[in-house]
Design an enzyme around this catalytic site. Sequence first.
Site, PDB file in Angstrom:
ATOM      1  N   GLU A   1      -5.154   6.466  -2.860  1.00 54.53           N
ATOM      2  CA  GLU A   1      -5.509   5.213  -2.592  1.00 54.53           C
ATOM      3  C   GLU A   1      -6.654   5.103  -1.508  1.00 54.53           C
ATOM      4  O   GLU A   1      -7.196   4.032  -1.134  1.00 54.53           O
ATOM      5  CB  GLU A   1      -4.476   4.130  -2.518  1.00 54.53           C
ATOM      6  CG  GLU A   1      -3.552   3.956  -3.647  1.00 54.53           C
ATOM      7  CD  GLU A   1      -2.532   2.768  -3.504  1.00 54.53           C
ATOM      8  OE1 GLU A   1      -2.279   2.216  -4.725  1.00 54.53           O
ATOM      9  OE2 GLU A   1      -2.213   2.466  -2.342  1.00 54.53           O
TER      10      GLU A   1
ATOM     11  N   THR B   1       8.990  -2.971  -6.887  1.00 58.87           N
ATOM     12  CA  THR B   1       7.481  -2.720  -6.209  1.00 58.87           C
ATOM     13  C   THR B   1       7.823  -1.564  -4.901  1.00 58.87           C
ATOM     14  O   THR B   1       8.897  -2.115  -4.247  1.00 58.87           O
ATOM     15  CB  THR B   1       7.022  -4.136  -5.422  1.00 58.87           C
ATOM     16  OG1 THR B   1       7.039  -5.003  -6.489  1.00 58.87           O
ATOM     17  CG2 THR B   1       5.735  -3.921  -4.946  1.00 58.87           C
TER      18      THR B   1
ATOM     19  N   GLY C   1       0.873  -1.258  -0.132  1.00 58.05           N
ATOM     20  CA  GLY C   1      -0.095   0.113   0.088  1.00 58.05           C
ATOM     21  C   GLY C   1       0.932   1.135   0.049  1.00 58.05           C
ATOM     22  O   GLY C   1       1.842   1.425   0.819  1.00 58.05           O
TER      23      GLY C   1
ATOM     24  N   THR D   1       9.472  11.251 -10.855  1.00 61.48           N
ATOM     25  CA  THR D   1      10.501  10.171 -10.875  1.00 61.48           C
ATOM     26  C   THR D   1      10.229   9.530 -12.438  1.00 61.48           C
ATOM     27  O   THR D   1       8.907   9.393 -12.656  1.00 61.48           O
ATOM     28  CB  THR D   1      10.078   9.634  -9.745  1.00 61.48           C
ATOM     29  OG1 THR D   1       8.482   8.778 -10.005  1.00 61.48           O
ATOM     30  CG2 THR D   1      10.101  10.120  -8.478  1.00 61.48           C
TER      31      THR D   1
ATOM     32  N   ALA E   1       1.364   2.954   3.554  1.00 59.44           N
ATOM     33  CA  ALA E   1       2.146   2.088   4.523  1.00 59.44           C
ATOM     34  C   ALA E   1       3.657   1.989   3.957  1.00 59.44           C
ATOM     35  O   ALA E   1       4.400   2.001   4.955  1.00 59.44           O
ATOM     36  CB  ALA E   1       1.061   0.810   4.617  1.00 59.44           C
TER      37      ALA E   1
ATOM     38  N   GLY F   1       9.030   3.636  -5.439  1.00 58.14           N
ATOM     39  CA  GLY F   1       8.705   5.166  -5.573  1.00 58.14           C
ATOM     40  C   GLY F   1       8.153   5.488  -4.072  1.00 58.14           C
ATOM     41  O   GLY F   1       8.300   6.684  -3.749  1.00 58.14           O
ATOM     42  N   ASP F   2       7.792   4.693  -3.238  1.00 59.71           N
ATOM     43  CA  ASP F   2       7.262   4.968  -2.107  1.00 59.71           C
ATOM     44  C   ASP F   2       8.355   5.218  -1.315  1.00 59.71           C
ATOM     45  O   ASP F   2       8.583   6.022  -0.234  1.00 59.71           O
ATOM     46  CB  ASP F   2       6.284   3.723  -1.411  1.00 59.71           C
ATOM     47  CG  ASP F   2       5.178   3.684  -2.536  1.00 59.71           C
ATOM     48  OD1 ASP F   2       4.698   4.636  -2.751  1.00 59.71           O
ATOM     49  OD2 ASP F   2       4.750   2.425  -2.427  1.00 59.71           O
TER      50      ASP F   2
HETATM   51  O1  RIB Z   1       3.547   1.557  -4.897  1.00 63.32           O
HETATM   52  C1  RIB Z   1       3.709   0.233  -4.630  1.00 63.32           C
HETATM   53  C2  RIB Z   1       2.226  -0.147  -3.994  1.00 63.32           C
HETATM   54  O2  RIB Z   1       1.287   0.119  -4.696  1.00 63.32           O
HETATM   55  C3  RIB Z   1       2.042  -1.638  -3.637  1.00 63.32           C
HETATM   56  O3  RIB Z   1       2.517  -2.000  -2.470  1.00 63.32           O
HETATM   57  C4  RIB Z   1       0.508  -1.990  -3.877  1.00 63.32           C
HETATM   58  O4  RIB Z   1      -0.062  -2.328  -2.711  1.00 63.32           O
HETATM   59  C5  RIB Z   1       0.073  -0.480  -4.363  1.00 63.32           C
HETATM   60  O5  RIB Z   1      -0.611   0.203  -3.672  1.00 63.32           O
END
Ligand code: RIB
Length: 303
Positions: free
Chosen positions: A139, A247, A40, A219, A43, A250-251
Amino acid sequence: MTKQVAVIGSLNYDIIVKQQRMPYKGETFIADTLVQGPGGKGANQAAQCAKLGMPTIMVGKVGQDRFGDALVGSLTAIGVDTSYVKRTGSTGLGIVHVMPDGDYYSSIIKGANELITIQDIDEIVGDLMNAAFIILQQEIPQQVTEYIIKRFKDSETQIVLNNAPACHIPSDVLRGVNLLVVNESEAAFMTGKSITTIEEASSAGKKLQEITGDTVIITLGKEGSIAVNNEKNEYFAAKKVKAVDATGAGDSFIGALVYSLSKGQSLDECMKFATEVSAKTVMKEGGQESFPTEKELRKGLVR
Ligand code: RIB
């Protein structure tokens, strides 16, 4: 005093499938491996802030199910204050397909993330005022995100918006965003112009910066990133690393960026640090578990 960050956003349980390619229409394709774990965008960003040592609170919703238990448990173990995560409905899910070069295709099922309300925010607004930064994504319901931006517009709290997945946001709302972070496809959506080169990214960044009036970062995955503010429009090359799973990269970048900003570093320093941290992230499989900690970075434990 150490600055606190509040992340208001999604918590998803990620099902990550590693495979050689995406199947064709009607084809059943045999994948390689499965990685499951916490995800997410909200998170993830909270996890990276906390892993770097920043006092972090997570505001969101997960289901009363085993996925919700796992998400709250793992964030708490990382050091995030999860006392603002409410339990209702069923937990959001992320279904991610990762290719051999680390690139991914992701779909989400919003679940409990969609149940966050303006009333939930009003209940804790006093606590949120203590945060130096609020980080938002898209989201959770968009009206909640926009409400928060407007609510904190003239406050001391810096608003960081990761407009992902990309949504149309009115210009007067965007004006309340201190730091806008988007990838190239989100920037293309927001500007209505395709982005295939660094020059195109740079002019999209300028266009978005004219709307927000503050800092905009685009980015570009393996190509690096662009940072634009009132004084500069600068390109930062990505690190050349062997990527296995992007995965959450970017976060991880956003978490590192906010951490660095909280230390009072210049935009250049923040961009270089976030580039370094997200490069470490793509070198390991999975989402949050691949994000480096402050201790690992300090000791050079991640290469
Ligand atoms: O940015 C990656 C995230 O995007 C993943 O963890 C997925 O759950 C979506 O929210």
